[in-house]
Design a protein around this motif. Structure first.
Motif, PDB file in Angstrom:
ATOM      1  N   ASN A   1       9.952 -22.573  22.594  1.00 30.60           N
ATOM      2  CA  ASN A   1       8.823 -22.108  21.781  1.00 30.60           C
ATOM      3  C   ASN A   1       7.589 -21.806  22.628  1.00 30.60           C
ATOM      4  OD1 ASN A   1       8.587 -24.817  22.324  1.00 30.60           O
ATOM      5  ND2 ASN A   1       8.364 -25.478  20.189  1.00 30.60           N
ATOM      6  N   LEU A   2       7.791 -21.661  23.951  1.00 31.81           N
ATOM      7  CA  LEU A   2       6.733 -21.243  24.866  1.00 31.81           C
ATOM      8  C   LEU A   2       7.048 -19.847  25.402  1.00 31.81           C
ATOM      9  CD1 LEU A   2       6.146 -24.351  24.782  1.00 31.81           C
ATOM     10  CD2 LEU A   2       5.549 -24.171  27.200  1.00 31.81           C
ATOM     11  N   TYR A   3       6.024 -18.989  25.413  1.00 33.60           N
ATOM     12  CA  TYR A   3       6.197 -17.603  25.843  1.00 33.60           C
ATOM     13  C   TYR A   3       5.031 -17.203  26.739  1.00 33.60           C
ATOM     14  CZ  TYR A   3       9.536 -17.328  21.952  1.00 33.60           C
ATOM     15  OH  TYR A   3      10.590 -17.548  21.093  1.00 33.60           O
ATOM     16  N   CYS A   4       5.205 -16.088  27.447  1.00 38.23           N
ATOM     17  CA  CYS A   4       4.101 -15.553  28.240  1.00 38.23           C
ATOM     18  C   CYS A   4       4.055 -14.035  28.135  1.00 38.23           C
ATOM     19  CB  CYS A   4       4.181 -15.991  29.706  1.00 38.23           C
ATOM     20  SG  CYS A   4       5.307 -15.003  30.689  1.00 38.23           S
ATOM     21  N   CYS A   5       2.859 -13.496  28.371  1.00 34.71           N
ATOM     22  CA  CYS A   5       2.636 -12.050  28.400  1.00 34.71           C
ATOM     23  C   CYS A   5       1.577 -11.806  29.467  1.00 34.71           C
ATOM     24  CB  CYS A   5       2.173 -11.560  27.033  1.00 34.71           C
ATOM     25  SG  CYS A   5       1.854  -9.785  26.933  1.00 34.71           S
ATOM     26  N   ASN A   6       1.946 -11.139  30.561  1.00 35.49           N
ATOM     27  CA  ASN A   6       1.059 -11.106  31.724  1.00 35.49           C
ATOM     28  C   ASN A   6       1.382  -9.902  32.609  1.00 35.49           C
ATOM     29  OD1 ASN A   6      -0.716 -11.968  33.849  1.00 35.49           O
ATOM     30  ND2 ASN A   6      -0.370 -14.074  33.235  1.00 35.49           N
ATOM     31  N   GLY A   7       0.587  -9.744  33.669  1.00 31.51           N
ATOM     32  CA  GLY A   7       0.899  -8.812  34.738  1.00 31.51           C
ATOM     33  C   GLY A   7       0.646  -7.348  34.424  1.00 31.51           C
ATOM     34  N   PHE A   8      -0.404  -7.045  33.634  1.00 26.62           N
ATOM     35  CA  PHE A   8      -0.683  -5.646  33.289  1.00 26.62           C
ATOM     36  C   PHE A   8      -1.376  -4.887  34.413  1.00 26.62           C
ATOM     37  CE2 PHE A   8      -0.947  -6.391  28.397  1.00 26.62           C
ATOM     38  CZ  PHE A   8       0.386  -6.778  28.396  1.00 26.62           C
ATOM     39  N   GLY A   9      -1.945  -5.590  35.376  1.00 24.40           N
ATOM     40  CA  GLY A   9      -2.600  -4.924  36.490  1.00 24.40           C
ATOM     41  C   GLY A   9      -3.755  -4.052  36.041  1.00 24.40           C
ATOM     42  N   SER A  10      -3.803  -2.821  36.558  1.00 22.28           N
ATOM     43  CA  SER A  10      -4.905  -1.910  36.237  1.00 22.28           C
ATOM     44  C   SER A  10      -4.574  -0.975  35.077  1.00 22.28           C
ATOM     45  CB  SER A  10      -5.269  -1.082  37.476  1.00 22.28           C
ATOM     46  OG  SER A  10      -4.156  -0.307  37.892  1.00 22.28           O
ATOM     47  N   ARG A  11      -3.431  -1.156  34.421  1.00 19.66           N
ATOM     48  CA  ARG A  11      -3.020  -0.251  33.345  1.00 19.66           C
ATOM     49  C   ARG A  11      -2.880  -0.967  32.009  1.00 19.66           C
ATOM     50  NH1 ARG A  11      -1.865   4.860  34.756  1.00 19.66           N
ATOM     51  NH2 ARG A  11      -1.862   5.282  36.998  1.00 19.66           N
ATOM     52  N   GLY A  12      -3.682  -1.991  31.800  1.00 18.79           N
ATOM     53  CA  GLY A  12      -3.578  -2.773  30.576  1.00 18.79           C
ATOM     54  C   GLY A  12      -3.908  -1.994  29.319  1.00 18.79           C
ATOM     55  N   VAL A  13      -4.890  -1.084  29.388  1.00 18.08           N
ATOM     56  CA  VAL A  13      -5.260  -0.308  28.207  1.00 18.08           C
ATOM     57  C   VAL A  13      -4.078   0.523  27.725  1.00 18.08           C
ATOM     58  CG1 VAL A  13      -6.706   1.592  27.384  1.00 18.08           C
ATOM     59  CG2 VAL A  13      -7.722  -0.248  28.700  1.00 18.08           C
ATOM     60  N   LEU A  14      -3.346   1.124  28.652  1.00 24.07           N
ATOM     61  CA  LEU A  14      -2.232   1.987  28.288  1.00 24.07           C
ATOM     62  C   LEU A  14      -1.005   1.189  27.864  1.00 24.07           C
ATOM     63  CD1 LEU A  14      -1.054   4.852  28.117  1.00 24.07           C
ATOM     64  CD2 LEU A  14      -0.451   4.655  30.538  1.00 24.07           C
ATOM     65  N   MET A  15      -0.625   0.180  28.624  1.00 20.77           N
ATOM     66  CA  MET A  15       0.639  -0.501  28.360  1.00 20.77           C
ATOM     67  C   MET A  15       0.510  -1.689  27.415  1.00 20.77           C
ATOM     68  SD  MET A  15       1.559  -2.764  31.760  1.00 20.77           S
ATOM     69  CE  MET A  15       1.846  -1.325  32.787  1.00 20.77           C
ATOM     70  N   GLY A  16      -0.710  -2.219  27.213  1.00 17.68           N
ATOM     71  CA  GLY A  16      -0.877  -3.434  26.429  1.00 17.68           C
ATOM     72  C   GLY A  16      -0.246  -3.402  25.046  1.00 17.68           C
ATOM     73  N   PRO A  17      -0.518  -2.400  24.215  1.00 15.97           N
ATOM     74  CA  PRO A  17       0.078  -2.383  22.877  1.00 15.97           C
ATOM     75  C   PRO A  17       1.601  -2.363  22.882  1.00 15.97           C
ATOM     76  CG  PRO A  17      -1.815  -0.919  22.960  1.00 15.97           C
ATOM     77  CD  PRO A  17      -1.555  -1.356  24.373  1.00 15.97           C
ATOM     78  N   SER A  18       2.210  -1.586  23.788  1.00 14.40           N
ATOM     79  CA  SER A  18       3.674  -1.525  23.854  1.00 14.40           C
ATOM     80  C   SER A  18       4.270  -2.847  24.304  1.00 14.40           C
ATOM     81  CB  SER A  18       4.117  -0.416  24.818  1.00 14.40           C
ATOM     82  OG  SER A  18       3.753   0.846  24.343  1.00 14.40           O
ATOM     83  N   MET A  19       3.666  -3.448  25.343  1.00 18.42           N
ATOM     84  CA  MET A  19       4.199  -4.703  25.864  1.00 18.42           C
ATOM     85  C   MET A  19       4.029  -5.839  24.858  1.00 18.42           C
ATOM     86  SD  MET A  19       5.537  -3.827  28.710  1.00 18.42           S
ATOM     87  CE  MET A  19       5.914  -2.302  27.807  1.00 18.42           C
ATOM     88  N   ALA A  20       2.916  -5.821  24.124  1.00 19.11           N
ATOM     89  CA  ALA A  20       2.722  -6.839  23.087  1.00 19.11           C
ATOM     90  C   ALA A  20       3.784  -6.713  22.002  1.00 19.11           C
ATOM     91  CB  ALA A  20       1.321  -6.717  22.495  1.00 19.11           C
TER      92      ALA A  20
END
Length: 346
Positions: A304-323
């Motif tokens: 029941n533990l998860y992580c979401c990390n490592g977006f680097g300099s492209r978080g605005v673009l990839m954040g919604p998809s990765m979430a």
């Protein structure tokens, strides 16, 4: 307090995860201090094309429509504009640079982003004797304003705790967990570079990359697009511009440095002709990964533990998809692709 999911950390990753969970009717509580600043000081620019090498960023063509839909719906939800569609203008430094552009526009994956005609420079404030290449489907997200507005939304739901997370206070059971007075089914850590202090996920190979920007004011610059040379100039409105960024793997503090300031001034002076005033200098530490892929998934021992990390300099673009990937994994058991799975480091 009972919630479905605890989210630790509140940069772009934490925000995107919180919103994707709420869209699935999951109740959340966010626990965050102000120790990580990379999302707040970021340029906020989304650009699907890596202009240094004239190639499409990783899965950018898939991520872009998801990101645009995500931010447009957030604007409606929060009744505040954050998204601005503006072109990126690539400054050519030589005839060879122009030739490289003309080769790139023939690549099928780039044809919808790169405008074929080389644009003559008509702005006396810019040094661009070899012209400019226009990149379409680009823009900016005001990340600082977005984060602040979303915090107000979480406060209205009594769903944010402004404190440093104490890992020793987390009690993990098979089907639920307890943190102080909060009981939840799952917890996800979205701590950015701060994950190195996390005893559950400190084996992830996150590398810090310090980025610094200058904020300048110039009444005569009159730039309405983002201009890319060795650095970016990003218009903020009201004669303000963000200039950056630097990339530094040593001296990983969030304190702005003289070295970075001098570098940005030198590059800016080579790019523009008008005078300007420096209003501010900001710094943050990006969470990057050696294979340049995000890190998502379930803890190998505590399910029941998860992580979401490592977006680097492209978080605005990839954040919604990765979430969306990690939320689908948490709620529906969908498999996280191997290239993204946190356990590739375990």
């Amino acid at each position: 307090m009972n919630r479905d999911v605890i989210i630790v950390g509140f940069g772009l990753a934490g925000l995107c995860v919180a919103e994707q969970l709420q869209r699935q009717n999951q109740s959340v509580v966010v626990i965050s201090d102000t120790s990580q600043q990379s999302s707040r000081v970021a340029g906020g620019l989304f650009n699907p094309v890596i202009l240094k090498r004239f190639k499409l960023a990783w899965k950018a063509d898939d991520q872009l429509p998801v990101a645009l839909d995500f931010y447009l719906k957030l604007q409606q939800k929060l009744s505040q504009p954050f998204l601005k569609m503006i072109p990126v203008l690539k400054r050519f430094e030589s005839i060879q640079d122009q030739h490289n552009w003309n080769k790139a526009i023939r690549k099928p994956e780039l044809e919808s982003f790169l405008t074929p005609k080389i644009q003559a420079n008509d702005n006396a404030a810019l040094n661009a004797d070899f012209g400019l290449g226009r990149v379409a489907q680009t823009g900016t997200v005001d990340t600082n304003a977005l984060l602040n507005a979303y915090i107000s939304h979480l406060e209205s739901l009594d769903s944010i705790l402004r404190e440093t997370f104490d890992y020793d206070k987390l009690d993990i059971a098979e089907n639920d967990l307890q943190y102080k007075n909060v009981k939840a089914k799952k917890i996800i850590f979205c701590e950015g570079f701060g994950v190195l202090k996390n005893p559950f996920f400190n084996w992830i190979k996150i590398q810090g990359n310090k980025g610094e920007y200058l904020i300048i004011r110039s009444s005569k610059l009159n730039v309405t697009a983002a201009v890319k040379s060795s650095i970016f100039i990003i218009p903020l409105g009201n004669d303000l511009y963000k200039v950056g960024a630097t990339y530094e793997r040593d001296h990983l503090t969030q304190t702005p440095s003289v070295k970075a300031k001098n570098y940005l001034i030198k590059e800016l002076n080579a790019l523009i002709t008008w005078e300007y005033d420096i209003v501010d200098q900001v710094a943050g530490i990006r969470p990057t990964v050696s294979d340049r892929k995000p890190v998502l998934g379930q803890h190998p021992q505590y399910k029941n533990l998860y992580c979401c990390n490592g977006f680097g300099s492209r978080g605005v673009l990839m954040g919604p998809s990765m979430a969306k990937v990690i939320v689908d994994n948490m709620l529906c058991g969908h498999t996280v692709p191997k290239e993204l799975d946190v356990n590739r480091f375990n």
